[in-house]
Design a protein around this motif. Structure first.
Motif, short mmCIF file in Angstrom:
data_model
loop_
_atom_site.label_atom_id
_atom_site.label_comp_id
_atom_site.label_asym_id
_atom_site.label_seq_id
_atom_site.Cartn_x
_atom_site.Cartn_y
_atom_site.Cartn_z
N PRO A 1 -0.26 2.74 -9.06
CA PRO A 1 -0.10 3.89 -8.06
C PRO A 1 -0.02 3.67 -6.56
O PRO A 1 0.48 3.84 -5.84
CB PRO A 1 -1.23 4.75 -8.80
CG PRO A 1 -1.47 4.09 -10.03
CD PRO A 1 -0.93 2.33 -9.83
N THR A 2 -1.14 2.22 -6.30
CA THR A 2 -1.49 2.06 -4.81
C THR A 2 -1.38 0.97 -4.34
O THR A 2 -1.22 0.80 -3.33
CB THR A 2 -3.40 2.59 -5.06
OG1 THR A 2 -3.48 2.05 -5.21
CG2 THR A 2 -3.39 3.84 -4.76
N THR A 3 -1.45 -0.23 -5.08
CA THR A 3 -1.08 -0.99 -4.65
C THR A 3 -0.08 -1.87 -5.76
O THR A 3 -0.27 -3.30 -6.09
CB THR A 3 -2.79 -1.78 -3.84
OG1 THR A 3 -3.16 -1.91 -5.67
CG2 THR A 3 -3.45 -1.67 -3.56
N ASP B 1 0.69 -0.78 -0.14
CA ASP B 1 -0.48 0.01 0.32
C ASP B 1 1.00 1.15 0.01
O ASP B 1 1.23 1.68 0.72
CB ASP B 1 -0.66 0.08 1.26
CG ASP B 1 -1.97 0.98 1.26
OD1 ASP B 1 -2.14 1.92 0.52
OD2 ASP B 1 -3.21 1.07 1.86
N THR B 2 0.62 1.99 -1.08
CA THR B 2 2.14 2.91 -1.20
C THR B 2 1.44 4.66 -0.94
O THR B 2 1.33 5.32 -0.40
CB THR B 2 1.47 3.59 -2.28
OG1 THR B 2 0.50 4.28 -3.01
CG2 THR B 2 2.87 2.78 -3.04
N ARG B 3 -0.14 4.41 0.41
CA ARG B 3 -0.58 5.22 0.47
C ARG B 3 -0.57 5.43 2.30
O ARG B 3 -0.97 6.90 2.61
CB ARG B 3 -2.14 5.41 -0.15
CG ARG B 3 -2.98 5.60 -0.71
CD ARG B 3 -4.49 4.97 -1.60
NE ARG B 3 -4.38 3.46 -0.61
CZ ARG B 3 -5.48 1.88 -1.26
NH1 ARG B 3 -6.36 3.15 -1.56
NH2 ARG B 3 -5.27 1.71 -0.89
#
Length: 212
Positions: free
Chosen positions: A166-168, A140-142
């Motif tokens: 971008p996110t996972t 998770d990049t968030r």
């Protein structure tokens, strides 16, 4: 304060910190999760762990501090993890096991327990001498708390991006790399211990009758 990593058993489930004992994010697909009530979730989770232990073997490691569970890592073949199918970077590679979740109590984060859990997992998989060559995980990049492991942490313990998103992103750690990384860490610790070990006290000079 004693710290050790042990194999996950059914007895550990109810004692694990966080919400893992009742979380079915990975263990069931979204449709089935919606049908399970909060009261039924711990029983369903226990049944899943029991099945994986019976069909595949050890599927987790638990971090103990003074014999109290303070963290865990859970992993299994992707075929036994229905929740993984919803990720845009799925499927997991055929030669890899999926690291689904990892948790360390907030007060103890930053002290190396997460790294110890990853090391314990890698050691377990290497000892089995199976066709498994790597561990993969969805990151998770968030940077928010949840059921998906932060990609920054995965990167810090040896995982590299296998399929970007971008996110996972799906990330991968080769077991061969984990072995050499473990050896390097152990050697570094030995050097550190040697560097801080106090030097032996100089021997007192021998006294002669003339000095008396």
């Amino acid at each position: 304060m004693s710290r050790k990593i042990v194999r996950l058993t059914l007895d550990h489930l109810a004692e694990l910190p966080g919400s893992c004992a009742s979380c079915l994010f990975w263990e069931a697909d979204p449709v089935r999760r919606a049908r399970v009530s909060a009261g039924e979730a711990p029983e369903v989770k226990e049944a899943w762990v029991s099945e994986v232990l019976r069909e595949w073997g050890s599927c987790g490691r638990v971090a103990l501090v003074d014999d109290v569970p303070v963290g865990h890592a859970i992993y299994a073949p992707a075929a036994m993890v229905p929740g993984a199918a919803v990720f845009p970077t799925a499927p997991v590679s055929s030669d890899a096991v999926l690291l689904t979740s990892m948790y360390v109590a907030p007060a103890l984060r930053g002290g190396g327990l997460g790294r110890m859990l990853v090391q314990g997992m890698a050691k377990d998989l290497i000892r089995r001498r199976t066709e498994v060559r790597a561990v993969e995980a969805f990151g998770d990049t968030r940077g928010r708390a949840g059921c998906v492991i932060p990609s920054d942490f995965l990167g810090s313990v040896g995982f590299k991006t296998q399929r970007a998103h971008p996110t996972t992103p799906r990330m991968r750690m080769e077991l061969r790399s984990a072995v050499s990384w473990r050896e390097e860490v152990e050697q570094a610790l030995e050097r550190l211990v040697g560097a801080v070990r106090p030097a032996p006290a100089p021997e007192a000079p021998l006294r002669t009758p003339r000095d008396a």
